[in-house]
Design an enzyme around this catalytic site. Structure first.
Site, PDB file in Angstrom:
ATOM      1  N   CYS A   1      -2.951  12.180  11.843  1.00 21.35           N
ATOM      2  CA  CYS A   1      -3.311  11.883  10.518  1.00 21.35           C
ATOM      3  C   CYS A   1      -4.310  10.331  10.685  1.00 21.35           C
ATOM      4  O   CYS A   1      -3.840   9.540  10.889  1.00 21.35           O
ATOM      5  CB  CYS A   1      -2.245  11.622   9.573  1.00 21.35           C
ATOM      6  SG  CYS A   1      -2.718  10.901   7.946  1.00 21.35           S
TER       7      CYS A   1
ATOM      8  N   PHE B   1       3.179  12.207  11.182  1.00 20.86           N
ATOM      9  CA  PHE B   1       1.941  11.737  10.865  1.00 20.86           C
ATOM     10  C   PHE B   1       1.070  12.854  11.994  1.00 20.86           C
ATOM     11  O   PHE B   1       0.169  12.869  12.116  1.00 20.86           O
ATOM     12  CB  PHE B   1       1.442  10.808  10.935  1.00 20.86           C
ATOM     13  CG  PHE B   1       1.756   9.796   9.840  1.00 20.86           C
ATOM     14  CD1 PHE B   1       1.351   9.976   8.557  1.00 20.86           C
ATOM     15  CD2 PHE B   1       2.899   9.037   9.855  1.00 20.86           C
ATOM     16  CE1 PHE B   1       1.810   9.189   7.386  1.00 20.86           C
ATOM     17  CE2 PHE B   1       3.585   8.405   8.975  1.00 20.86           C
ATOM     18  CZ  PHE B   1       2.871   8.214   7.798  1.00 20.86           C
TER      19      PHE B   1
ATOM     20  N   THR C   1       1.035  13.861   0.456  1.00 23.88           N
ATOM     21  CA  THR C   1       1.998  13.577   1.659  1.00 23.88           C
ATOM     22  C   THR C   1       2.584  12.197   1.004  1.00 23.88           C
ATOM     23  O   THR C   1       3.637  11.834   1.163  1.00 23.88           O
ATOM     24  CB  THR C   1       1.246  13.168   2.885  1.00 23.88           C
ATOM     25  OG1 THR C   1       0.000  12.478   2.660  1.00 23.88           O
ATOM     26  CG2 THR C   1       0.847  14.644   3.542  1.00 23.88           C
TER      27      THR C   1
END
Length: 479
Positions: free
Chosen positions: A413, A406, A277
């Protein structure tokens, strides 16, 4: 443990691509090599909610910021695991990303690892990020010709995470060949992704077992290396990294600790989810800066104002939040190309979405971030790169939950502050040190791995002419 979410939405039907066939459904609508890119293309005109049926499985997608905001309401909805994520459980088990909401190890791991992302913990990771960036720059300085951005950023983020997570150096910038662990991990991950596409097909289970047998050696190598590392460290009370925290910390209320197996799952989760990511976020940001010289100049000016004239200057921990324009450049790149293409949500109990779509706990919908982040009801000229969309005044004007790179809610996350700190640090140092330019004939191509990253994007780097910058400052003083 594998659970199947029926996802029939009480028999409701939604718009689809219009080429549905008996048995296979919409199988031919998207190319299996790049299904997300095709989804963004044909799904953009189907309205706020649409579907794709592959054999026996129904996939429902949400593309509007309004419906996405409703699905992000934690009082009514929670994370769901669609087939692609369920398939990864064989690889990452009940790690934070792949655990079901009611699995006890998710809550235990979440509670134990939260201190690993506090301000004091982030301060301990800062020198690791600086040192790894130094290795990247030294690696670049040895190159002749343009550098492959995604490849370089993947090396950087993998090394940063492995050193912060379990104090291990894979030698990405010093070895001619990638460490065998990295290759084995990526191949095992790709196996999981391929299996996710087979779960709904007739005979898919048998094909999945065949793929597992072919990948057994790679999976065993990854598992054994991490298990040996965990066993070696288990006798130590050192808790300076994530592995140490997981081994030496017990829950403050229950006294529970994570098992060695779950610790392995958590390490794999951080390595896989974290390095891809962040690599993609950095790569897309550099792509857009290379295509927008005014934005690049503003970002370099900010880096110079904070870091001064020394090209080797390093930011302190306290300076990272001061790179506000560079952070906006990162945010805008993640808006247009969120590296995680979406996330799935399901209701906690029977409810109605958008005032008309009935949902039961076994139903789920995928929030397609590539469409939500370009919803014209929220974003003016959504395909235009404009970092100032993220000025505080503009953020306040937008509806809540219209920007979610996120994820959402309790299952968002956990490492997002780590990723943001690393990304801003690297961008600030890179822009302060180098002038960069991309091939004007390059057209953005996106590679679909577990995440989305630029493919074949290269930049030419040259050390910045500091004397010219100093001269400009002297002239401004004279004036």
């Amino acid at each position: 443990m594998v659970r199947s979410l029926k996802n029939d939405w009480s028999g409701q039907s939604f718009p689809h691509a219009g080429r549905r066939k008996p048995l296979v459904g919409d199988l031919g609508v998207s190319n299996p090599r790049h299904p997300i890119l095709d989804l963004l293309d044909w799904g953009a005109d189907l309205g706020p909610i649409f579907e794709m049926r592959i054999f026996r499985q129904n996939f429902v997608f949400v593309s509007s910021a309004e419906l996405a905001a409703e699905l992000c309401d934690e009082t009514r909805y929670c994370k769901a695991l669609p087939p692609a994520i369920t398939a990864l459980r064989q690889y990452a088990g009940d790690g934070l990303f792949t655990a079901y909401n009611d699995e006890p190890n998710w809550q235990l791991a979440h509670d134990l690892l939260m201190p690993a992302f506090t301000k004091s913990a982030m301060q301990s990771y800062h020198p690791i990020m600086l040192a790894t960036a130094d290795e990247l720059f030294a690696f670049w300085d040895r190159q002749t010709g343009p550098v492959d951005v995604t490849q370089s950023m993947t090396k950087l983020t993998m090394e940063t995470l492995s050193r912060a997570a379990f104090s291990h150096d894979f030698g990405s910038f010093t070895s001619e060949q990638p460490h065998p662990f990295v290759g084995a991990m990526i191949r095992a991950l790709e196996t999981g992704r391929r299996k996710g596409g087979l779960l709904t097909a007739p005979g898919g289970a048998m094909l999945g077992r065949l793929i597992d047998r072919r990948n057994a050696g790679q999976q065993a190598y990854v598992d054994e290396m991490l298990d040996d590392l965990i066993a070696e460290r288990s006798a130590s009370s050192d808790d300076h990294d994530l592995l140490g925290i997981m081994l030496n910390t017990s829950h403050p209320e229950s006294g529970e600790r994570l098992s060695p197996l779950n610790i392995r799952h958590q390490i794999l989760t951080f390595l896989v989810a974290g390095h891809e990511t962040t690599s993609g976020a950095l790569s897309f940001t550099l792509y857009y800066l290379s295509r927008n010289p005014d934005c690049l100049a503003r970002a370099q000016q900010e880096a110079d104002e904070i870091l001064g004239d020394d090209p080797d200057a390093v930011p302190t921990f306290e300076q990272i939040p001061k790179f506000r324009y560079i952070r906006r450049c990162l945010d805008e790149a993640l808006r247009i190309w969120p590296t995680v293409p979406g996330f799935a949500r399901g209701p906690r109990e029977e409810t109605t979405l958008g005032g008309r779509y009935r949902m039961r706990p076994e139903d789920w919908a995928v929030v397609v971030l590539g469409l939500v982040h370009r919803d014209p009801a929220v974003w003016d000229r959504p395909d235009v790169y404009d970092p100032d969309r993220f000025l505080p005044a503009n953020v306040k004007k937008r509806p809540a939950h219209s920007y979610k790179p996120f994820g959402a809610g309790l299952r968002a996350c956990i490492g997002r502050q780590f990723a943001l700190h690393e990304s801003v640090l690297v961008l600030a140092r890179l822009l302060h040190r180098y002038d960069l330019s991309g091939d004007p004939d390059y057209e953005l191509a996106v590679d679909e791995r577990l995440t989305m990253v630029p493919k074949g994007f290269e930049i030419a780097l040259r050390s910045r002419d500091r004397s010219a910058l100093v001269a400009e400052e002297d002239l401004s003083v004279i004036e």
